[in-house]
Design a protein around this motif. Structure first.
Motif, PDB file in Angstrom:
ATOM      1  N   THR A 136       0.846  -1.187   0.000  1.00 31.60           N
ATOM      2  CA  THR A 136       0.000   0.000   0.000  1.00 31.60           C
ATOM      3  C   THR A 136       0.885   1.242   0.000  1.00 31.60           C
ATOM      4  OG1 THR A 136      -1.637  -1.196   1.303  1.00 31.60           O
ATOM      5  CG2 THR A 136      -1.837   1.193   1.253  1.00 31.60           C
ATOM      6  N   VAL A 138       0.810   5.755   0.138  1.00 26.91           N
ATOM      7  CA  VAL A 138       0.026   6.960   0.406  1.00 26.91           C
ATOM      8  C   VAL A 138       0.395   7.987  -0.665  1.00 26.91           C
ATOM      9  CG1 VAL A 138       1.700   7.964   2.041  1.00 26.91           C
ATOM     10  CG2 VAL A 138      -0.695   8.662   2.130  1.00 26.91           C
ATOM     11  N   LEU A 149      -4.798   6.392   0.398  1.00 25.86           N
ATOM     12  CA  LEU A 149      -4.037   5.163   0.196  1.00 25.86           C
ATOM     13  C   LEU A 149      -4.368   4.553  -1.154  1.00 25.86           C
ATOM     14  CD1 LEU A 149      -4.467   3.420   3.674  1.00 25.86           C
ATOM     15  CD2 LEU A 149      -2.614   4.922   2.899  1.00 25.86           C
ATOM     16  N   THR A 164      -8.116   6.979   3.802  1.00 27.37           N
ATOM     17  CA  THR A 164      -6.902   7.537   4.396  1.00 27.37           C
ATOM     18  C   THR A 164      -6.256   6.517   5.322  1.00 27.37           C
ATOM     19  OG1 THR A 164      -8.075   8.429   6.313  1.00 27.37           O
ATOM     20  CG2 THR A 164      -7.895   9.857   4.355  1.00 27.37           C
ATOM     21  N   PHE A 165      -5.024   6.775   5.680  1.00 26.49           N
ATOM     22  CA  PHE A 165      -4.310   5.927   6.621  1.00 26.49           C
ATOM     23  C   PHE A 165      -5.019   5.932   7.977  1.00 26.49           C
ATOM     24  CE2 PHE A 165      -0.680   5.191   9.573  1.00 26.49           C
ATOM     25  CZ  PHE A 165      -0.354   3.909   9.153  1.00 26.49           C
ATOM     26  N   TYR A 168      -7.936   3.638   7.767  1.00 24.56           N
ATOM     27  CA  TYR A 168      -7.494   2.245   7.766  1.00 24.56           C
ATOM     28  C   TYR A 168      -7.128   1.791   9.179  1.00 24.56           C
ATOM     29  CZ  TYR A 168      -4.770  -1.948   7.063  1.00 24.56           C
ATOM     30  OH  TYR A 168      -4.293  -3.223   7.166  1.00 24.56           O
TER      31      TYR A 168
END
Length: 197
Positions: A136, A138, A149, A164-165, A168
């Motif tokens: 993955t 960003v 992501l 978004t991170f 997640y």
């Protein structure tokens, strides 16, 4: 409060829940979490790769520089360590330390074919093995996709994503703490280590 600050706060909250769960349920995995990165190291990586790391990714690395020790993400793989636990995310992914991020992609990708934005800047975040061929990233490109992501794979164009991170990590925390599945897998513990099935 800005969107970036909100996402950084959500990241810190989600990771605190994850660490609490690991400490209580998977102590062997928890013990192998690395120390935090420094702000200086983050700035140096940004300068080296000519990008700005999103606030949620930065917040994570300031708490832990990855999800396992650097030896879990080094190539060639060391067989001296009997229990690599750094790949603690579903689908066998792990977040490597900052020292490995630039190596996975050999710097940011610049390819305008994906969405018309020139000079795309992608930073790998997770990988499934020390080769770093799949994982993955960003999006660090200024503009509409910044902070989202996406996925990357060897010999394939990166695929932009929509989350978004911070989102997640929140889903990861929910899966652990509430017994939910994530990506079709459920968390379990074997001999004090987190495993997904």
């Amino acid at each position: 409060m800005t969107d970036e600050r909100i996402r950084a706060g959500r990241t810190r909250a989600a990771w605190a829940r994850i660490e609490t769960w690991l400490e209580e349920n998977a102590p062997r995995t928890h013990r192998r979490l690395p120390a935090p990165a420094t702000e200086g190291r983050l700035r140096a990586l940004e300068q080296e790769l000519d990008l700005r790391i999103p606030a949620d990714v930065r917040a994570f690395h300031l708490m832990r520089d990855g999800t396992g020790p650097a030896s879990d993400f080094a190539w060639p793989v060391s067989h001296d360590d009997p229990e690599p636990t750094g790949y603690l995310l579903p689908d066998g992914e792990g977040i490597g330390p900052l020292e490995h991020l630039g190596q996975w992609f050999e710097g940011p990708v610049a390819d305008a074919r994906l969405d018309g934005r020139p000079g795309l800047r992608y930073l790998p975040i997770t990988t499934v093995d020390p080769d770093g061929f799949y994982g993955t990233f960003v999006d660090c490109t200024p503009g509409p996709g910044y902070g989202l992501l996406g996925g990357y794979a060897e010999a394939d164009f990166p695929t932009p994503g929509e989350t978004t991170f911070a989102a997640y990590l929140t889903a990861f925390a929910d899966a652990l703490c509430e017994g939910r599945s994530l990506l079709g897998q459920r968390a379990g513990v074997t001999d004090g280590r987190l495993e997904w099935s």
